[in-house]
Design a protein around this motif. Sequence first.
Motif, PDB file in Angstrom:
ATOM      1  N   ILE A 138       1.265  20.501  -2.353  1.00 59.66           N
ATOM      2  CA  ILE A 138       0.614  21.737  -2.794  1.00 59.66           C
ATOM      3  C   ILE A 138      -0.814  21.812  -2.270  1.00 59.66           C
ATOM      4  O   ILE A 138      -1.223  22.807  -1.655  1.00 59.66           O
ATOM      5  N   THR A 139      -1.600  20.772  -2.495  1.00 56.28           N
ATOM      6  CA  THR A 139      -3.007  20.796  -2.096  1.00 56.28           C
ATOM      7  C   THR A 139      -3.260  20.176  -0.731  1.00 56.28           C
ATOM      8  O   THR A 139      -4.365  20.290  -0.203  1.00 56.28           O
ATOM      9  N   ALA A 140      -2.260  19.505  -0.178  1.00 59.44           N
ATOM     10  CA  ALA A 140      -2.389  18.830   1.124  1.00 59.44           C
ATOM     11  C   ALA A 140      -3.422  17.708   1.091  1.00 59.44           C
ATOM     12  O   ALA A 140      -3.908  17.273   2.138  1.00 59.44           O
ATOM     13  N   ASN A 141      -3.750  17.252  -0.093  1.00 63.51           N
ATOM     14  CA  ASN A 141      -4.677  16.132  -0.225  1.00 63.51           C
ATOM     15  C   ASN A 141      -3.920  14.813  -0.134  1.00 63.51           C
ATOM     16  O   ASN A 141      -2.774  14.698  -0.608  1.00 63.51           O
ATOM     17  N   PRO A 185       0.836  -1.207   0.000  1.00 63.24           N
ATOM     18  CA  PRO A 185       0.000   0.000   0.000  1.00 63.24           C
ATOM     19  C   PRO A 185       0.870   1.257   0.000  1.00 63.24           C
ATOM     20  O   PRO A 185       1.940   1.290   0.603  1.00 63.24           O
ATOM     21  N   TYR A 186       0.384   2.291  -0.723  1.00 63.86           N
ATOM     22  CA  TYR A 186       1.137   3.533  -0.845  1.00 63.86           C
ATOM     23  C   TYR A 186       0.284   4.696  -0.330  1.00 63.86           C
ATOM     24  O   TYR A 186      -0.891   4.810  -0.657  1.00 63.86           O
ATOM     25  N   LEU A 187       0.861   5.553   0.507  1.00 64.17           N
ATOM     26  CA  LEU A 187       0.170   6.707   1.053  1.00 64.17           C
ATOM     27  C   LEU A 187       1.134   7.882   1.133  1.00 64.17           C
ATOM     28  O   LEU A 187       2.254   7.752   1.636  1.00 64.17           O
ATOM     29  N   ASP A 188       0.686   9.031   0.607  1.00 64.46           N
ATOM     30  CA  ASP A 188       1.529  10.228   0.610  1.00 64.46           C
ATOM     31  C   ASP A 188       0.624  11.451   0.682  1.00 64.46           C
ATOM     32  O   ASP A 188      -0.604  11.354   0.553  1.00 64.46           O
ATOM     33  N   ILE A 189       1.223  12.606   0.910  1.00 70.67           N
ATOM     34  CA  ILE A 189       0.497  13.871   0.992  1.00 70.67           C
ATOM     35  C   ILE A 189       0.975  14.787  -0.119  1.00 70.67           C
ATOM     36  O   ILE A 189       2.185  14.980  -0.303  1.00 70.67           O
TER      37      ILE A 189
END
Length: 215
Positions: free
Chosen positions: A201-204, A194-198
């Motif tokens: 620029i948009t903080a999404n 699984p991959y998760l990042d922020i």
Amino acid sequence: MNKTLVSWVFLCFFVVLGTAQDDKKKSQPSDSIKTSLKKEGITVIDTLSIKKRGINPLAPSKAAFYSAVFPGLGQIYNKRYWKTPIVFAAIGTGVYAYMYNDDLYDRFRTAFKRRQAGFTDDEFYDLGSPNPPGSAPDFSDKALEDAQERYQNDRDLWLLATIGMYVLNIVDANVDAHLKQFNVDDNLSMDFRPYLDINKITANPVYGLALTIKF
């Protein structure tokens, strides 16, 4: 004259600049793909890890030669030490069985030949207490002949089996040396994570699956 020279300089400058930009775009075709994927909420991370291993083309021949000279030595050369006792036990058992049957074959053959010559002093004539004069021997001539043939067949079979195990020992060393040079270590793998990042620029949040392939 000066205006013409200046014009040529500017023209050459713009041509070189345009060519450089085209080369840069051609050399980075994946950037546009990554940008379009990021717009869809997908992040692409491409990492290539290559570990080169040296290959010795003579290793299989050396391993086979060592096992031919002395069974088990090729396995030691391949650092498969646990195979060496198996080779020793297999070939040792074959040699022992061959010698055992060959010894019995020689004994029964010698006794049978003496019987045919008219002697009664062979080891199989009287195995227990002395037989009374004129009594039948413990092993008849037919029994000696049958035992001689049986041990001869067993001896020949064990000879073939021992030769087969000796050849198999050479083949195993050769094939094992070939297989050792394939890249089958932990660096060769494929994994899903699984991959998760922020997004900075948009903080999404950016999430998905990461396919990791290592060579």
